[in-house]
Enzyme design. Structure first.
Site, PDB file in Angstrom:
ATOM      1  N   ARG A  36      39.584  39.200  31.784  1.00  0.00           N
ATOM      2  CA  ARG A  36      40.811  38.835  32.465  1.00  0.00           C
ATOM      3  C   ARG A  36      41.118  37.379  32.132  1.00  0.00           C
ATOM      4  O   ARG A  36      40.295  36.506  32.372  1.00  0.00           O
ATOM      5  CB  ARG A  36      40.578  38.979  33.969  1.00  0.00           C
ATOM      6  N   THR A  68      46.634  33.885  33.247  1.00  0.00           N
ATOM      7  CA  THR A  68      47.709  34.876  33.461  1.00  0.00           C
ATOM      8  C   THR A  68      47.233  36.073  34.297  1.00  0.00           C
ATOM      9  O   THR A  68      48.050  36.855  34.764  1.00  0.00           O
ATOM     10  CB  THR A  68      48.179  35.439  32.106  1.00  0.00           C
ATOM     11  N   ASP A  99      32.306  37.586  42.771  1.00  0.00           N
ATOM     12  CA  ASP A  99      32.400  38.020  41.383  1.00  0.00           C
ATOM     13  C   ASP A  99      31.257  38.995  41.095  1.00  0.00           C
ATOM     14  O   ASP A  99      30.092  38.599  41.045  1.00  0.00           O
ATOM     15  CB  ASP A  99      32.330  36.819  40.440  1.00  0.00           C
ATOM     16  N   ASP A 132      29.018  38.223  38.021  1.00  0.00           N
ATOM     17  CA  ASP A 132      28.117  37.087  38.265  1.00  0.00           C
ATOM     18  C   ASP A 132      26.965  37.485  39.174  1.00  0.00           C
ATOM     19  O   ASP A 132      25.828  37.068  38.966  1.00  0.00           O
ATOM     20  CB  ASP A 132      28.884  35.924  38.908  1.00  0.00           C
TER      21      ASP A 132
HETATM   22  N1  URA Z   1      36.400  40.873  39.931  1.00  0.00           N
HETATM   23  C1  URA Z   1      35.350  40.586  40.721  1.00  0.00           C
HETATM   24  O1  URA Z   1      34.219  40.572  40.253  1.00  0.00           O
HETATM   25  N2  URA Z   1      35.572  40.313  42.004  1.00  0.00           N
HETATM   26  C2  URA Z   1      36.792  40.331  42.546  1.00  0.00           C
HETATM   27  O2  URA Z   1      36.925  40.092  43.744  1.00  0.00           O
HETATM   28  C3  URA Z   1      37.882  40.631  41.705  1.00  0.00           C
HETATM   29  C4  URA Z   1      37.655  40.903  40.389  1.00  0.00           C
END
Ligand code: URA
Length: 211
Positions: free
Chosen positions: A106, A110, A202, A205
């Site tokens: 992503r 943007t 995330d 992560d």
């Molecule tokens: N990707 C993620 O890992 N967490 C989110 O909250 C949104 C996209």
């Protein structure tokens, strides 16, 4: 093709494990194991409408006509990288499934998806595809991945995630009304960076320890 729908898997064990995943203090080791366990539990619901056939078998007590999955040719498609966190659990349920990888990141400015990798067997025709990403946030990556898979003339496509945002589900179904979404919860909103709130942070992560 399965009728489009949003399936929220409210089983108490799934909900309990999702809560553990949401908690900030959950370690990488625990988070990774939980992602795998929840995927395994969700596998039942995601494949609930797979057709059954019959096979004659012999039990120690005699013969019977027993139910078996009907020639299911399943392909698991994790969206890299966070989707890999669901792969192990799904493979434990379906050890002979094929795996196709799709790499989409992503753009943080943007929030638009950019495909950087795609590797699948030569044909996905007549296969049942399960697209996997722990988070359906804006829905842009999932839409792009589904766009890519649709050209392959699969028998069916399902999308599986742990957590979805309302907006993400709407966006996904606006583009792909025929693809059912399976999730353990739908959260109310996204923040300015496209993260689900309250969410779980995330997912990539937390799975890979890159915090
Ligand atoms: N990707 C993620 O890992 N967490 C989110 O909250 C949104 C996209």
């Amino acid at each position: 093709m399965t009728k489009a729908k949003i399936h929220v898997i409210r089983h108490p064990v799934v909900q309990h494990k999702l809560t553990l995943m949401r908690e900030k203090g959950t370690s990488v080791t625990e988070f990774r194991a939980l992602a795998s366990e929840v995927a395994m539990l969700m596998a039942y619901e995601v494949t609930r409408d797979f057709p059954l056939g019959k096979k004659t078998i012999t039990t120690p007590m005699g013969r019977m006509n027993a139910p078996v999955l009907k020639g299911q040719k399943m392909v698991l498609v994790p969206i890299l990288r966070a989707g890999m966190g669901l792969l192990d659990g799904m493979l434990r349920m379906f050890p002979s499934a094929r795996v196709a990888h799709i790499g989409i990141y992503r753009d943080h400015r943007t929030l638009e998806p950019v495909e950087y990798y795609f590797k699948a067997s030569k044909t996905l025709r007549d296969r049942d595809l399960i697209l996997m990403d722990p988070m359906l946030a804006t829905g842009h990556s999932a839409v792009a991945a589904a766009d890519r898979l649709k050209g392959a003339r699969a028998r069916s496509i399902r999308f599986m995630c742990l957590l979805a945002a309302r907006e993400g589900v709407r966006n996904f179904h606006r583009h792909h009304p025929d693809i059912p979404v399976f999730t353990a919860a739908i959260d109310p909103k996204l923040n300015d960076h496209g993260y689900i709130v309250p969410g779980l942070g995330d997912a990539g992560d937390r799975i890979f320890g890159t915090l």
